[in-house]
Design a protein around this motif. Structure first.
Motif, PDB file in Angstrom:
ATOM      1  N   ALA A 189       0.836  -1.205   0.000  1.00 30.67           N
ATOM      2  CA  ALA A 189       0.000   0.000   0.000  1.00 30.67           C
ATOM      3  C   ALA A 189       0.868   1.251   0.000  1.00 30.67           C
ATOM      4  O   ALA A 189       0.569   2.231  -0.699  1.00 30.67           O
ATOM      5  CB  ALA A 189      -0.941   0.001   1.196  1.00 30.67           C
ATOM      6  N   GLU A 190       1.957   1.234   0.776  1.00 32.07           N
ATOM      7  CA  GLU A 190       2.880   2.366   0.808  1.00 32.07           C
ATOM      8  C   GLU A 190       3.559   2.548  -0.550  1.00 32.07           C
ATOM      9  O   GLU A 190       3.672   3.664  -1.061  1.00 32.07           O
ATOM     10  CB  GLU A 190       3.936   2.142   1.893  1.00 32.07           C
ATOM     11  CG  GLU A 190       4.980   3.229   1.967  1.00 32.07           C
ATOM     12  CD  GLU A 190       6.069   2.931   2.993  1.00 32.07           C
ATOM     13  OE1 GLU A 190       6.652   3.907   3.477  1.00 32.07           O
ATOM     14  OE2 GLU A 190       6.332   1.759   3.296  1.00 32.07           O
ATOM     15  N   LEU A 191       3.991   1.436  -1.151  1.00 35.85           N
ATOM     16  CA  LEU A 191       4.640   1.489  -2.457  1.00 35.85           C
ATOM     17  C   LEU A 191       3.661   1.984  -3.525  1.00 35.85           C
ATOM     18  O   LEU A 191       4.006   2.813  -4.350  1.00 35.85           O
ATOM     19  CB  LEU A 191       5.197   0.112  -2.817  1.00 35.85           C
ATOM     20  CG  LEU A 191       6.092   0.034  -4.034  1.00 35.85           C
ATOM     21  CD1 LEU A 191       7.261   1.001  -3.948  1.00 35.85           C
ATOM     22  CD2 LEU A 191       6.590  -1.401  -4.222  1.00 35.85           C
ATOM     23  N   ARG A 192       2.419   1.506  -3.463  1.00 32.19           N
ATOM     24  CA  ARG A 192       1.373   1.957  -4.404  1.00 32.19           C
ATOM     25  C   ARG A 192       1.196   3.468  -4.298  1.00 32.19           C
ATOM     26  O   ARG A 192       1.139   4.166  -5.312  1.00 32.19           O
ATOM     27  CB  ARG A 192       0.051   1.253  -4.124  1.00 32.19           C
ATOM     28  CG  ARG A 192      -1.128   1.836  -4.910  1.00 32.19           C
ATOM     29  CD  ARG A 192      -2.421   1.127  -4.602  1.00 32.19           C
ATOM     30  NE  ARG A 192      -2.430  -0.214  -5.141  1.00 32.19           N
ATOM     31  CZ  ARG A 192      -2.612  -0.501  -6.428  1.00 32.19           C
ATOM     32  NH1 ARG A 192      -2.824   0.460  -7.290  1.00 32.19           N
ATOM     33  NH2 ARG A 192      -2.597  -1.739  -6.837  1.00 32.19           N
ATOM     34  N   ALA A 193       1.126   3.981  -3.078  1.00 27.16           N
ATOM     35  CA  ALA A 193       0.931   5.420  -2.873  1.00 27.16           C
ATOM     36  C   ALA A 193       2.096   6.208  -3.474  1.00 27.16           C
ATOM     37  O   ALA A 193       1.878   7.253  -4.099  1.00 27.16           O
ATOM     38  CB  ALA A 193       0.780   5.724  -1.386  1.00 27.16           C
ATOM     39  N   PHE A 201      11.683   4.771  -5.204  1.00 28.02           N
ATOM     40  CA  PHE A 201      10.543   4.211  -4.478  1.00 28.02           C
ATOM     41  C   PHE A 201      11.098   3.284  -3.403  1.00 28.02           C
ATOM     42  O   PHE A 201      11.931   2.419  -3.694  1.00 28.02           O
ATOM     43  CB  PHE A 201       9.624   3.446  -5.440  1.00 28.02           C
ATOM     44  CG  PHE A 201       9.199   4.281  -6.609  1.00 28.02           C
ATOM     45  CD1 PHE A 201       8.243   5.272  -6.469  1.00 28.02           C
ATOM     46  CD2 PHE A 201       9.772   4.098  -7.855  1.00 28.02           C
ATOM     47  CE1 PHE A 201       7.867   6.058  -7.548  1.00 28.02           C
ATOM     48  CE2 PHE A 201       9.403   4.870  -8.940  1.00 28.02           C
ATOM     49  CZ  PHE A 201       8.445   5.854  -8.785  1.00 28.02           C
ATOM     50  N   GLU A 202      10.637   3.466  -2.143  1.00 31.73           N
ATOM     51  CA  GLU A 202      11.168   2.681  -1.028  1.00 31.73           C
ATOM     52  C   GLU A 202      10.064   2.244  -0.081  1.00 31.73           C
ATOM     53  O   GLU A 202       9.170   3.027   0.228  1.00 31.73           O
ATOM     54  CB  GLU A 202      12.191   3.497  -0.249  1.00 31.73           C
ATOM     55  CG  GLU A 202      13.403   3.888  -1.063  1.00 31.73           C
ATOM     56  CD  GLU A 202      14.391   4.751  -0.300  1.00 31.73           C
ATOM     57  OE1 GLU A 202      15.588   4.472  -0.437  1.00 31.73           O
ATOM     58  OE2 GLU A 202      13.952   5.669   0.422  1.00 31.73           O
ATOM     59  N   SER A 203      10.184   0.999   0.363  1.00 27.36           N
ATOM     60  CA  SER A 203       9.292   0.468   1.390  1.00 27.36           C
ATOM     61  C   SER A 203       9.946  -0.771   1.976  1.00 27.36           C
ATOM     62  O   SER A 203      10.246  -1.721   1.246  1.00 27.36           O
ATOM     63  CB  SER A 203       7.930   0.096   0.804  1.00 27.36           C
ATOM     64  OG  SER A 203       7.122  -0.497   1.794  1.00 27.36           O
ATOM     65  N   GLY A 204      10.182  -0.760   3.282  1.00 33.14           N
ATOM     66  CA  GLY A 204      10.852  -1.889   3.917  1.00 33.14           C
ATOM     67  C   GLY A 204      12.213  -2.127   3.275  1.00 33.14           C
ATOM     68  O   GLY A 204      13.004  -1.208   3.135  1.00 33.14           O
ATOM     69  N   GLU A 205      12.466  -3.350   2.850  1.00 34.79           N
ATOM     70  CA  GLU A 205      13.721  -3.709   2.197  1.00 34.79           C
ATOM     71  C   GLU A 205      13.736  -3.316   0.717  1.00 34.79           C
ATOM     72  O   GLU A 205      14.765  -3.374   0.068  1.00 34.79           O
ATOM     73  CB  GLU A 205      13.981  -5.213   2.328  1.00 34.79           C
ATOM     74  CG  GLU A 205      14.180  -5.677   3.751  1.00 34.79           C
ATOM     75  CD  GLU A 205      15.434  -5.097   4.373  1.00 34.79           C
ATOM     76  OE1 GLU A 205      16.487  -5.086   3.719  1.00 34.79           O
ATOM     77  OE2 GLU A 205      15.349  -4.629   5.529  1.00 34.79           O
ATOM     78  N   PHE A 206      12.586  -2.928   0.178  1.00 36.15           N
ATOM     79  CA  PHE A 206      12.472  -2.579  -1.241  1.00 36.15           C
ATOM     80  C   PHE A 206      12.971  -1.157  -1.466  1.00 36.15           C
ATOM     81  O   PHE A 206      12.567  -0.229  -0.775  1.00 36.15           O
ATOM     82  CB  PHE A 206      11.013  -2.674  -1.682  1.00 36.15           C
ATOM     83  CG  PHE A 206      10.797  -2.363  -3.140  1.00 36.15           C
ATOM     84  CD1 PHE A 206      10.844  -3.361  -4.079  1.00 36.15           C
ATOM     85  CD2 PHE A 206      10.545  -1.066  -3.553  1.00 36.15           C
ATOM     86  CE1 PHE A 206      10.638  -3.081  -5.418  1.00 36.15           C
ATOM     87  CE2 PHE A 206      10.342  -0.767  -4.882  1.00 36.15           C
ATOM     88  CZ  PHE A 206      10.393  -1.782  -5.824  1.00 36.15           C
TER      89      PHE A 206
END
Length: 85
Positions: free
Chosen positions: A5-9, A40-45
């Motif tokens: 959801a964070e990455l989508r946003a 684009f960043e989220s967690g380990e991504f």
């Protein structure tokens, strides 16, 4: 762990400023907040838009809206194992 959801946003925020419909990825570049260096960043991504383009097909153009573009990019990232579960 990647929060989809964070990455989508983040993807929607980055690409929503493009003038839709878009016929190809180069039409998205002017909308990017940091141009080709947009990350684009989220967690380990963590992936720049250039890496995103290199690691996916880039999408199935043309796109009439940002949601369908982001849906396709996220599906492909999942299918290619680029996002941790």
């Amino acid at each position: 762990m990647t929060d989809e959801a964070e990455l989508r946003a983040q993807l929607v925020d980055a690409f929503e400023g493009a003038e839709y419909p878009v016929a190809g990825p180069m039409e998205l570049v002017p909308a990017l907040p940091d141009g080709p260096g947009t990350t684009f960043e989220s967690g380990e991504f963590s992936m720049t838009v250039m890496e995103l383009h290199a690691k996916t097909s880039g999408g199935d153009f043309p796109y009439d809206d940002v949601e369908s573009l982001v849906d396709d990019l996220l599906a492909e990232l999942r299918d290619r194992g680029e996002m941790d579960a």
